[in-house]
Design a protein around this motif. Structure first.
Motif, PDB file in Angstrom:
ATOM      1  N   PRO A 221     -70.432 -81.027  37.849  1.00 14.64           N
ATOM      2  CA  PRO A 221     -70.029 -81.222  39.269  1.00 14.64           C
ATOM      3  C   PRO A 221     -68.721 -82.006  39.629  1.00 14.64           C
ATOM      4  N   GLU A 246     -70.854 -73.705  37.446  1.00 17.41           N
ATOM      5  CA  GLU A 246     -71.983 -73.446  37.588  1.00 17.41           C
ATOM      6  C   GLU A 246     -72.376 -73.620  38.562  1.00 17.41           C
ATOM      7  N   ARG A 247     -73.579 -72.026  39.479  1.00 17.70           N
ATOM      8  CA  ARG A 247     -73.811 -71.942  40.644  1.00 17.70           C
ATOM      9  C   ARG A 247     -75.297 -71.258  40.050  1.00 17.70           C
ATOM     10  N   GLN A 260     -72.092 -67.090  45.315  1.00 18.71           N
ATOM     11  CA  GLN A 260     -71.487 -67.049  46.453  1.00 18.71           C
ATOM     12  C   GLN A 260     -70.828 -68.068  46.840  1.00 18.71           C
ATOM     13  N   ASN A 262     -67.033 -68.405  48.819  1.00 18.44           N
ATOM     14  CA  ASN A 262     -66.345 -68.040  50.112  1.00 18.44           C
ATOM     15  C   ASN A 262     -66.455 -66.127  49.767  1.00 18.44           C
ATOM     16  N   ASP A 263     -65.939 -65.647  49.280  1.00 16.16           N
ATOM     17  CA  ASP A 263     -66.033 -64.342  49.321  1.00 16.16           C
ATOM     18  C   ASP A 263     -65.211 -63.601  47.994  1.00 16.16           C
ATOM     19  N   TYR A 265     -67.898 -64.819  43.898  1.00 15.37           N
ATOM     20  CA  TYR A 265     -69.333 -64.020  43.281  1.00 15.37           C
ATOM     21  C   TYR A 265     -68.734 -64.895  41.879  1.00 15.37           C
ATOM     22  N   MET A 268     -69.906 -63.258  39.368  1.00 12.29           N
ATOM     23  CA  MET A 268     -68.583 -61.649  38.739  1.00 12.29           C
ATOM     24  C   MET A 268     -67.761 -61.607  39.082  1.00 12.29           C
ATOM     25  N   ASP A 280     -57.393 -73.368  46.812  1.00 14.62           N
ATOM     26  CA  ASP A 280     -58.079 -73.609  48.732  1.00 14.62           C
ATOM     27  C   ASP A 280     -59.176 -73.390  48.622  1.00 14.62           C
ATOM     28  N   LEU A 281     -60.110 -73.046  48.175  1.00 14.61           N
ATOM     29  CA  LEU A 281     -60.852 -72.556  48.458  1.00 14.61           C
ATOM     30  C   LEU A 281     -62.166 -73.779  48.407  1.00 14.61           C
ATOM     31  N   GLU A 282     -62.566 -74.204  49.914  1.00  9.85           N
ATOM     32  CA  GLU A 282     -63.567 -74.880  50.060  1.00  9.85           C
ATOM     33  C   GLU A 282     -64.697 -74.369  49.308  1.00  9.85           C
ATOM     34  N   GLU A 283     -65.659 -75.148  49.076  1.00  8.42           N
ATOM     35  CA  GLU A 283     -66.790 -75.525  48.049  1.00  8.42           C
ATOM     36  C   GLU A 283     -66.942 -75.244  47.005  1.00  8.42           C
TER      37      GLU A 283
ATOM     38  N   PHE B 218     -63.051 -74.107  58.784  1.00 11.78           N
ATOM     39  CA  PHE B 218     -63.467 -74.304  58.156  1.00 11.78           C
ATOM     40  C   PHE B 218     -63.904 -75.761  58.226  1.00 11.78           C
ATOM     41  N   VAL B 276     -79.532 -75.505  42.242  1.00 10.12           N
ATOM     42  CA  VAL B 276     -79.899 -75.289  40.866  1.00 10.12           C
ATOM     43  C   VAL B 276     -80.563 -76.456  40.480  1.00 10.12           C
ATOM     44  N   PHE B 285     -75.154 -77.064  45.761  1.00  9.23           N
ATOM     45  CA  PHE B 285     -74.071 -76.145  46.132  1.00  9.23           C
ATOM     46  C   PHE B 285     -73.702 -76.523  47.944  1.00  9.23           C
ATOM     47  N   TYR B 303     -65.651 -63.436  55.187  1.00  7.63           N
ATOM     48  CA  TYR B 303     -65.402 -63.761  53.622  1.00  7.63           C
ATOM     49  C   TYR B 303     -66.021 -61.555  53.403  1.00  7.63           C
TER      50      TYR B 303
END
Lengths: 285, 340
Positions: A221, A246-247, A260, A262-263, A265, A268, A280-283, B218, B276, B285, B303
């Motif tokens: 990461p 990786e998650r 997940q 944000n929105d 997955y 998928m 711009d997606l945090e996390e 956020f 993980v 995470f 979301y």
């Protein structure tokens, strides 16, 4: 994205795995085992580079893993590869499997690399540590269809020489003309004659990098933001950068919620994301 | 479809006749509170309940559900849907079920949920006693009330049963119910039309504004403040009718060659939810409770909105009541953020 229920088990149960035979099980480092596998019961495994599976052992569970082989290999031999790093209960059960044993599998899952978009372009793959496993599906694919791609550069960084994976491949790539392979280790041993340091140092050896290059990044990461910063120095746009994330993924089919961001997955909608879509997606990174 | 009339004294015999056909799961008292449980004695039926400890999703998606059995290395699916009537579901929970229906159907259809769902007949009922923390009257208002097969409305001298699907008609076809009169139907419509007005708590913000403001907050430090008393227990997740995250585990049987793989409810507030295993340890995470607390509110308000057409919250108020520290109430948290 996903094609719907094209790989479900009996009763349409998406959580029921299929059976896979272990053809070869080779312990390649202190903690990693390289498996060559074959579907049982006449099932097929049609996948794209960068896709994932949920591999498991009944009684222990499942873990998400990226294909370490190219579909071009699977077309020829009917086999595909996975590398398992022993880090917990499930992976301990997996690495104990021997040739002839049965592994369970659900997949292919996830989106994979957009191969068509890479065709006709320069490609740079930056792989750190075990990140070489999922990217090997694309590396081997490119090398098998070399004329479909332009300049191909591969960076590989590992913690120590002993932790390098796919050493036979590395030997080939070191001397190959169809890939510009550069490697580095964080910590050398007495036999290591190569470069020592972090993977971003390899960018200093590039005289130039075509900003149109399609780039894949996969590693621990912490690695992503530093590699992306280097790419900014070569004016590679965010649209050309693909990160393989990786998650924790329990179900692999966008239900259980663990992966997940944000929105999205990761199981998928990913695990491959165009950086411009998630920067711009945090996390995410 | 059709409307029928059931006199007050006929309710138990109505439920009894359903029980003669298949198991009936309905609200019953448990101590000072209520739960959905299989009716043994029809006298236990409590349509005057305020809310239940756990939402009715447990009928389709049990807290622990076997997914597959294995023996000697061979796995088989555990799907075993049992037809039942789910009686007395409040409108907010019907909306929540319509959400989980969609979420388990989208992309990869999950038969472990859907098989149970398909064989269930849902009879809703209006809220006779609003739960003191409920705010269903001011959230998920744009979401159509769908997914149930019939709906019971309490009127002055009995109930009007509005049957809305063929599955519902088939269930009651041979019960000889009387048709509701125009006056009874009209009274029931009046009861349902003012149901939201009687809801005790109001969330005075439009869903779109909430979604935008919460999403844009956020990076705000407000999450640290809002979550500072969070025990990461996950009670808010477990009582939520729209939470559907799960963990998957294997367990061995006594024979040591056989066992089961099951799933059980999981919650994003628990510290290991996004963790993980990696070489030499673990990577989490969402390591801090503020990140996890924020994730839950993002998921409820922002979301999933595109996918569901509404926020993933129906205003049941269960999380507000379940939280030991009383920091989970969406009304308080959303209000705090909207006013920040």
């Amino acid at each position: 994205m996903c094609d719907g229920n094209n790989n479900v088990g009996q009763d349409g149960n998406i959580l029921l795995p299929k059976e896979v035979e272990v053809v070869e099980a080779k312990k390649v480092t202190a903690s990693e085992t390289h498996f060559v596998l074959k579907m049982k019961n006449g099932d097929a495994m049609d996948y794209k580079p960068g896709q994932i599976v949920e591999a498991g052992v009944l009684g222990y569970g499942e873990v998400p893993l990226g294909f370490a082989s190219s579909p071009t290999q699977t077309e020829k031999t009917g086999t595909f590869d996975l590398v398992v790093r022993e880090v917990g209960k499930v992976t301990k059960a997996l690495v104990s499997l021997q040739p002839g044993d049965t592994m369970t599998m659900r997949g292919p899952l996830g989106n994979g690399f957009p191969v068509e978009e890479f065709e006709g372009n320069d490609v740079l793959i930056v792989a750190g540590g075990i990140g070489l496993c999922p990217t090997r599906s694309m590396i081997k694919y490119i090398l098998d269809k070399r004329d479909d791609f332009k300049k191909f550069t591969l960076f590989f960084g590992s913690r120590t020489p002993a932790e390098q994976l796919f050493v036979e491949d590395l030997d080939v790539w070191r001397g190959a003309e169809d890939v510009d392979y550069k490697e580095i280790v964080d910590n050398a041993d007495e036999n290591w004659k190569g470069k020592v340091g972090v993977i971003t140092q390899l960018f200093k050896e590039l005289d130039e990098l075509n900003p149109e290059t399609k780039v894949i990044i996969c590693g621990p990461p912490i690695m992503y933001k530093f590699v992306i910063a280097e790419l900014k120095g070569f004016d590679v746009p965010d649209e050309n950068i693909f990160v393989d994330l990786e998650r924790r993924m329990k179900c692999g089919v966008g239900k259980c919620g663990h992966c997940q961001i944000n929105d999205k997955y990761v199981c998928m909608d990913g695990p491959v994301f165009r950086f411009s879509e998630i920067k711009d997606l945090e996390e995410a990174i | 479809m059709s409307g029928y009339y059931i006199p007050s004294e006929g309710l138990q015999s109505f439920a009894q006749s359903l029980m003669a056909k298949m198991p009936v799961v309905a609200p019953v008292a448990k101590g000072k509170r209520f739960i959905f449980d299989q009716l043994g004695d029809v006298a236990e039926l409590r349509l005057d309940y305020d809310t239940t400890v756990l939402p009715p999703k447990k009928v389709f998606f049990p807290p622990k559900q076997d997914l597959l059995e294995f023996d000697e290395g061979k796995a088989t699916s555990c799907l075993d849907p049992q037809a039942k009537v789910l009686l007395g579901v409040h409108p907010y929970d019907i909306k929540a079920i319509s959400m989980t229906d969609k979420l388990f159907s989208d992309n990869y259809a999950d038969s472990n949920y859907l098989a149970n769902r398909e064989v269930a007949v849902i009879i809703g009922s209006n809220v006779q006693t609003p739960y003191e923390r409920a705010f269903y009257g001011s959230i998920a208002q744009d979401l159509e009330l769908v997914g149930h097969d019939a709906f019971l409305t309490k009127i002055s001298d009995g109930y009007v049963l509005d049957v809305v699907t063929e599955k519902g008609e088939k269930l009651i076809a041979d019960l000889g119910l009387a048709d509701a009169s125009a006056e009874q139907t009209s009274e029931a419509e009046g009861v349902n039309a003012k149901a939201d007005e009687d809801c005790p708590v109001k969330l005075p913000f439009a869903a779109g504004d909430v979604s935008e403001k919460v999403r844009n907050s956020f990076k705000s430090e407000i999450w640290d403040e809002l979550s500072k008393d969070c025990f990461s227990c996950g009670s808010c997740n477990l009582v939520c009718p729209t939470c559907y995250c799960f963990d998957v585990q294997d367990e061995w049987g006594l024979g040591a060659s056989n066992g089961k793989r099951y799933r059980r409810w999981d919650g994003c507030l628990s510290s290991e939810f996004s963790e993980v295993s990696v070489q030499g340890g673990s990577e989490n995470f969402r390591e801090n409770r503020a990140e996890r607390y924020r994730h839950r509110f993002m998921r409820k308000t922002a979301y999933l909105n595109d996918k569901l057409g509404a926020p993933a919250c129906v205003g049941c108020g269960r999380c507000a009541g379940a939280c030991t520290a009383d920091i989970a109430d969406p009304v308080n948290t959303i209000t705090r953020i909207m006013e920040s």
